[in-house]
Write a protein that holds these residues in place. Sequence first.
Motif, mmCIF file in Angstrom:
data_model
loop_
_atom_site.group_PDB
_atom_site.id
_atom_site.type_symbol
_atom_site.label_atom_id
_atom_site.label_comp_id
_atom_site.label_asym_id
_atom_site.label_seq_id
_atom_site.Cartn_x
_atom_site.Cartn_y
_atom_site.Cartn_z
ATOM 1 N N GLY A 18 0.814 -1.195 0.000
ATOM 2 C CA GLY A 18 0.000 0.000 0.000
ATOM 3 C C GLY A 18 0.855 1.255 0.000
ATOM 4 O O GLY A 18 2.068 1.202 0.238
ATOM 5 N N TYR A 19 0.210 2.384 -0.247
ATOM 6 C CA TYR A 19 0.953 3.644 -0.364
ATOM 7 C C TYR A 19 1.590 4.063 0.951
ATOM 8 O O TYR A 19 2.783 4.344 1.019
ATOM 9 C CB TYR A 19 0.002 4.735 -0.857
ATOM 10 N N GLU A 74 3.903 12.028 -6.050
ATOM 11 C CA GLU A 74 3.881 12.217 -7.504
ATOM 12 C C GLU A 74 4.219 10.919 -8.227
ATOM 13 O O GLU A 74 3.613 10.588 -9.249
ATOM 14 C CB GLU A 74 4.852 13.323 -7.904
ATOM 15 N N LEU A 75 5.184 10.185 -7.715
ATOM 16 C CA LEU A 75 5.547 8.908 -8.333
ATOM 17 C C LEU A 75 4.397 7.914 -8.195
ATOM 18 O O LEU A 75 4.063 7.191 -9.148
ATOM 19 C CB LEU A 75 6.809 8.349 -7.683
ATOM 20 N N PHE A 76 3.775 7.867 -7.022
ATOM 21 C CA PHE A 76 2.647 6.962 -6.807
ATOM 22 C C PHE A 76 1.499 7.282 -7.766
ATOM 23 O O PHE A 76 0.939 6.384 -8.413
ATOM 24 C CB PHE A 76 2.167 7.077 -5.364
ATOM 25 N N THR A 77 1.159 8.558 -7.870
ATOM 26 C CA THR A 77 0.060 8.956 -8.750
ATOM 27 C C THR A 77 0.366 8.609 -10.196
ATOM 28 O O THR A 77 -0.498 8.114 -10.927
ATOM 29 C CB THR A 77 -0.199 10.470 -8.621
ATOM 30 N N LYS A 81 -8.068 0.097 -6.618
ATOM 31 C CA LYS A 81 -8.115 -0.205 -5.186
ATOM 32 C C LYS A 81 -6.989 0.502 -4.446
ATOM 33 O O LYS A 81 -7.180 1.037 -3.345
ATOM 34 C CB LYS A 81 -8.013 -1.710 -4.961
ATOM 35 N N LEU A 82 -5.819 0.542 -5.056
ATOM 36 C CA LEU A 82 -4.654 1.144 -4.424
ATOM 37 C C LEU A 82 -4.872 2.623 -4.155
ATOM 38 O O LEU A 82 -4.603 3.121 -3.061
ATOM 39 C CB LEU A 82 -3.432 0.930 -5.315
ATOM 40 N N ALA A 99 -5.343 4.646 -0.635
ATOM 41 C CA ALA A 99 -4.396 5.721 -0.314
ATOM 42 C C ALA A 99 -5.116 7.033 -0.065
ATOM 43 O O ALA A 99 -4.656 7.864 0.733
ATOM 44 C CB ALA A 99 -3.387 5.886 -1.449
ATOM 45 N N ALA A 100 -6.243 7.235 -0.723
ATOM 46 C CA ALA A 100 -7.000 8.476 -0.551
ATOM 47 C C ALA A 100 -7.472 8.654 0.880
ATOM 48 O O ALA A 100 -7.664 9.779 1.349
ATOM 49 C CB ALA A 100 -8.193 8.497 -1.500
#
Length: 222
Positions: A44-45, A73-76, A134-135, A139-140
């Motif tokens: 997860g994030y 930014e990398l995750f998005t 889902k990820l 994370a949100a």
Amino acid sequence: MDAVPEQTKKPRNTKRQREAGEAARRETKRQLLVAATEVFPRRGYAATPVSAVAEHAGVSVQTLYLAWGSKRELFTASVLAQLTGNGELEEPAWRRTLLEQLTAARQGDTLRDHCAALAAVFCTIAQRAAPAWKLIRDAAGSDPAIADEWRTITLKRHETTAALLQTFPVPAPGPDLEAAVDAVWVLAGPETFDLMVTVRGHSIDRFRTWLTDALERALAPG
């Protein structure tokens, strides 16, 4: 005696060096993006440290920050790459890609044909993007900025849905166009896919047939 002129130095090819540097930076960003799509889903994030992503990509943490600016930014970017297949969410690239896929999937020009093509394209995207959906939803809950990003992505899906329905033979004969867009946006959405496939356990073929029928009912006259 005449002075011997100094040997002139050859000018450095700064343009070639600059292009090589840009290419190396793009490759580093690509490697980190690939690593992110593999590492973030594991924990997860919130629970994934940037050092884990950097190590997986074979670079330093400093290089990660120089390439992407932040973990968020990398995750998005990694989520968008999975959602769209190429990371392009902005118009007209993403919408044009969808229109091309719909045209290729359509076997006729009736409302049923258009609904079946949309269902087929959506199922292809959903199978690829379900983990990313889902990820980012998870994370949100822990990062307000990612929650805003998820809202932006969701609203862009609504805009794209409206544009796609303009290509249908009868976009909204029964309900008004706004109601038709809302119906298709919800039916061909990640939450619906998750409920029907993940929770209910329907096969992709069964869900695609169900979605085709549901879309046709939502858009049919009367």
